[in-house]
Design an enzyme around this catalytic site. Sequence first.
Site, mmCIF file in Angstrom:
data_model
loop_
_atom_site.group_PDB
_atom_site.id
_atom_site.type_symbol
_atom_site.label_atom_id
_atom_site.label_comp_id
_atom_site.label_asym_id
_atom_site.label_seq_id
_atom_site.Cartn_x
_atom_site.Cartn_y
_atom_site.Cartn_z
ATOM 1 N N ASP A 170 -10.430 1.598 -4.257
ATOM 2 C CA ASP A 170 -8.824 1.731 -2.980
ATOM 3 C C ASP A 170 -8.765 2.694 -3.059
ATOM 4 O OD1 ASP A 170 -6.749 0.696 -0.900
ATOM 5 O OD2 ASP A 170 -7.556 -1.510 -1.918
ATOM 6 N N GLU A 217 0.522 -1.249 0.079
ATOM 7 C CA GLU A 217 -0.518 0.499 0.030
ATOM 8 C C GLU A 217 0.864 1.668 0.142
ATOM 9 O OE1 GLU A 217 -2.567 1.984 -0.307
ATOM 10 O OE2 GLU A 217 -4.465 -0.046 0.410
ATOM 11 N N ASN A 257 -10.399 5.322 2.583
ATOM 12 C CA ASN A 257 -9.336 5.189 1.544
ATOM 13 C C ASN A 257 -8.197 6.489 1.024
ATOM 14 O OD1 ASN A 257 -7.684 2.538 0.492
ATOM 15 N ND2 ASN A 257 -9.224 1.104 0.790
#
Length: 285
Positions: A191, A14, A141
């Site tokens: 996301d 991420e 997100n």
Amino acid sequence: MITTLINEHCELGENPLWNPDDACLYWTDITAGKVHRFHLASGRHDVIYRGISVGGFTFQANGDLLLFRVNDLALLRPGGRVDELRKFEDDGAARFNDVIADPEGRVFAGTIGRTPASGGLYRVEPDGTTTLLFRGTGVSNGLGFSPDLSKLYWTCSTRRRIYEFDYNRASGAISGERLFYQAGEDEGIPDGMTVDRIGHVWSARWDGFAVVHHAPDGRVVERFRFPVAKVSSLCFGGPGLEWFFVTTAGGSSGASTADGSVYQWSPGVSGLPEFKSRIAAKLSA
């Protein structure tokens, strides 16, 4: 062409972030408790942090990394030392998730909720003051600013939506929440995201095998297919911010699959430099 930059089999890759100061790409493997660094020109890869899960991070103006962990903010110094900066207490939050610095050095920081509605978005001021802006999500997100800094985009993965807000640079206030895009059940979960130089929005799709390119009005321009399902986030990078770097998840140590790889490709448009945070380094008592 989309190519593999490196496959470290990240469990939850991420927050990819390009640092022009050292020409390196950084990203976190949240559940593995690692922060990675990759030097694009030489191909050198290092794990520069191991410890408490880092949901997101920013580059501080002085060169430190500002880590948003589970129950605190911490500074990762260039030499590798980690100093806890400030405690974070929120009974509704399991940990931090995606974060972004604004042009004044503030940070907007989302949380993963302990329930489907107890996560939210915080704003951290340069003096460390932390303000809850709203709750109402299980997974806060991707975030991004429009090129003219009039809008802040925010992703609610729980509702499969991307929202846009009016953003006031002077105060850091956001207002006028409105829907930018509603994803369907068949296209994966929105996301991480980023915004390009001409104001188009690019959104990773968790369990969607894709990055989706949106026009400034939310319309889908194109979908880019990836070989793995859990496409988690992306950023612009490279000398001219002409490359995309895309993180994925679902890998595990010793695995032979592509899940958890970091990918690279040139979308034909460049990005804008990310802002640096300026959160005061007053250590916790």
